[in-house]
Design an enzyme around this catalytic site. Structure first.
Site, PDB file in Angstrom:
ATOM      1  CG  ASP A  12      -4.255   4.723  11.357  1.00 49.39           C
ATOM      2  OD1 ASP A  12      -5.181   4.606  10.534  1.00 49.39           O
ATOM      3  OD2 ASP A  12      -3.057   4.792  11.029  1.00 49.39           O
ATOM      4  CG  ASP A 106      -2.070   1.443   9.609  1.00 49.54           C
ATOM      5  OD1 ASP A 106      -3.179   1.303   9.088  1.00 49.54           O
ATOM      6  OD2 ASP A 106      -1.516   2.531   9.776  1.00 49.54           O
ATOM      7  CD  GLU A 107      -8.176   2.201   9.801  1.00 48.77           C
ATOM      8  OE1 GLU A 107      -7.620   2.096   8.696  1.00 48.77           O
ATOM      9  OE2 GLU A 107      -9.300   2.708   9.947  1.00 48.77           O
TER      10      GLU A 107
HETATM   11  P1  TTP Z   1      -2.665   4.692   6.569  1.00 48.49           P
HETATM   12  O1  TTP Z   1      -2.957   4.464   8.007  1.00 48.49           O
HETATM   13  O2  TTP Z   1      -3.679   5.366   5.723  1.00 48.49           O
HETATM   14  O3  TTP Z   1      -1.341   5.538   6.419  1.00 48.49           O
HETATM   15  P2  TTP Z   1      -0.016   5.543   7.265  1.00 48.49           P
HETATM   16  O4  TTP Z   1      -0.090   4.624   8.427  1.00 48.49           O
HETATM   17  O5  TTP Z   1       1.118   5.296   6.323  1.00 48.49           O
HETATM   18  O6  TTP Z   1       0.079   7.024   7.721  1.00 48.49           O
HETATM   19  P3  TTP Z   1      -0.747   7.789   8.833  1.00 48.49           P
HETATM   20  O7  TTP Z   1       0.278   8.242   9.837  1.00 48.49           O
HETATM   21  O8  TTP Z   1      -1.391   8.928   8.121  1.00 48.49           O
HETATM   22  O9  TTP Z   1      -1.720   6.808   9.394  1.00 48.49           O
HETATM   23  O10 TTP Z   1      -2.310   3.325   5.870  1.00 48.49           O
HETATM   24  C1  TTP Z   1      -1.602   2.304   6.539  1.00 48.49           C
HETATM   25  C2  TTP Z   1      -0.682   1.570   5.601  1.00 48.49           C
HETATM   26  O11 TTP Z   1      -1.421   1.025   4.532  1.00 48.49           O
HETATM   27  C3  TTP Z   1       0.349   2.478   4.987  1.00 48.49           C
HETATM   28  O12 TTP Z   1       1.538   2.564   5.750  1.00 48.49           O
HETATM   29  C4  TTP Z   1       0.583   1.859   3.653  1.00 48.49           C
HETATM   30  C5  TTP Z   1      -0.680   1.136   3.318  1.00 48.49           C
HETATM   31  N1  TTP Z   1      -1.437   1.890   2.304  1.00 48.49           N
HETATM   32  C6  TTP Z   1      -1.314   1.528   0.978  1.00 48.49           C
HETATM   33  O13 TTP Z   1      -0.603   0.577   0.648  1.00 48.49           O
HETATM   34  N2  TTP Z   1      -2.014   2.246   0.020  1.00 48.49           N
HETATM   35  C7  TTP Z   1      -2.818   3.312   0.337  1.00 48.49           C
HETATM   36  O14 TTP Z   1      -3.418   3.945  -0.543  1.00 48.49           O
HETATM   37  C8  TTP Z   1      -2.941   3.675   1.733  1.00 48.49           C
HETATM   38  C9  TTP Z   1      -3.808   4.835   2.148  1.00 48.49           C
HETATM   39  C10 TTP Z   1      -2.241   2.938   2.661  1.00 48.49           C
HETATM   40 MG    MG Z   2      -1.705   4.627   9.674  1.00 45.95          MG
END
Ligand code: TTP
Ligand code: MG
Length: 356
Positions: A12, A106-107
């Site tokens: 992630d 991103d995952e």
């Molecule tokens: P996440 O992996 O949940 O968040 P992140 O990568 O920003 O932070 P973390 O370090 O905690 O992993 O989500 C990935 C991307 O998806 C995030 O950058 C933006 C998008 N996203 C949204 O657009 N809306 C949302 O509600 C979430 C949770 C994520």
């Molecule tokens: Mg993330």
């Protein structure tokens, strides 16, 4: 040491959209960056770690974020750019794992079971993935490695940002027990409230609750919840056997000019590919047609299904449709035509036969 047969990784990206913005504009590094909708009803997609200090998080109204952090930098998302980076990450995963399940930009989950009993090799492979992603993108990510999906994802979450966590079977209980039940996969706000109504606040409480009580409350989901509380999860990766594809192509001694003749060839190739797909009990999610012109220009046109398909008729029709609608033909003809299927997954027939 992980000793069970399965080994799953989860990757992630950290603060993904915000991190990309900070990468592309160095003046943003070290500053609170908030990416999301900027209109009056906009919500935050993500916030850089500098912005999270102000209590800003995903899904919060941007207006609230602006109040909490008036000096933050507020940006609209650039999905095209995030997709570019996401593709780079996926390529790295596909190069290192037999099965990759992309969850979002991103995952992704990836299967490391191919390393078999060589636990250290699989962990090294996961470490290398993390390092390669960092080198190729100049962004950090968090990686979890565990015997199953639930624990792999938990691993990447628990060690964020820039994390790398291996969860061994022996340490599962110790790790899970003290966590709030909300960390269990699939436990959202509603279920969490119902659990806390029963006095079940920690994973340990859930693990030790009599099964019949959970069954009364949650039906068949009760057993599933309790299995997760024990760290058990056997859901397969809805994996694309990413590196695999099946294709056939023909090069002609004389350029093929008649569109009807070209179409006839495409039909034959499509049926041939479909029969090989069926013979291996596989389903495909993409069908593509490839054509090379006399001047060696080569084009490929692809269609993606929403579900896995192995029907010969369907693959043939799609291939013909691609040819008719998306492959320009003129009087100079073509010198090669090919049909391929990709994004292969195992059909249930094959999954069942594995247990025979
Ligand atoms: P996440 O992996 O949940 O968040 P992140 O990568 O920003 O932070 P973390 O370090 O905690 O992993 O989500 C990935 C991307 O998806 C995030 O950058 C933006 C998008 N996203 C949204 O657009 N809306 C949302 O509600 C979430 C949770 C994520
Ligand atoms: Mg993330």
């Amino acid at each position: 040491m992980i000793d069970s047969g399965r080994r799953i990784g989860h990757l992630d990206m950290d603060a993904f959209f915000a991190a990309v913005e900070q990468l592309d504009d160095p003046s943003l590094r070290g500053r609170p960056v908030i990416v999301g909708g900027l209109g009056p009803r906009g919500v935050v997609s993500t916030a850089s770690y500098e912005a999270r200090v102000f209590g800003i998080h995903s899904a919060m109204p941007t207006a609230v974020a602006r109040r909490r952090c008036p000096d933050g930098v507020y940006l609209r998302p650039r999905f095209g750019r995030y997709k570019e980076i996401s593709d780079i990450v996926r390529e790295i995963l596909r190069g290192a794992s037999t099965t990759v399940e992309t969850v979002s930009l991103d995952e992704a989950f990836f299967d490391l079971s191919a390393y078999g009993a060589d636990v250290n090799a699989s962990i090294e492979a996961a470490r290398k993935i993390k390092a390669d992603v960092q080198e190729a993108t100049r962004l950090t990510c968090s990686v979890g490695v565990a015997p199953n999906r639930f624990l792999a994802k938990l691993g990447s979450e628990l060690d964020k940002p820039d994390g790398f966590l291996v969860i061994d079977p022996e340490s599962v209980r110790e790790l899970l027990d003290p966590l709030p039940v909300g960390r269990v996969w699939g436990v959202g706000r509603v279920t969490e409230r119902r659990l806390s109504g029963l006095g079940l606040l920690r994973v340990r409480d859930l693990r030790l609750t009599p099964a019949d009580l959970l069954a009364r409350e949650f039906g068949s989901a009760g057993a599933r919840l309790q299995a997760l509380a024990r760290g058990e999860d056997d859901t397969p990766l809805s994996g694309e056997a990413a590196s695999r594809s099946i294709s056939r192509e023909l090069t002609y001694a004389f350029d093929l000019i008649d569109p009807a003749e070209i179409e006839g060839e495409v039909r034959l190739l499509a049926r041939d590919v479909a029969s090989r797909l069926q013979a291996e009990s596989l389903l495909c999610r993409t069908v593509r047609v490839k054509v090379r012109y006399p001047d060696f220009r080569t084009i490929t046109r692809q269609f993606r299904f929403g579900v896995g398909v192995d029907s010969s008729g369907m693959i043939e029709r799609l291939a013909v449709h691609l040819l008719r609608s998306r492959v320009p033909l003129d009087e100079s003809g073509i010198r090669l035509v090919g049909v391929g299927v990709g994004h292969l997954t195992e059909s249930t027939a094959r999954q069942l036969s594995l247990f025979d």
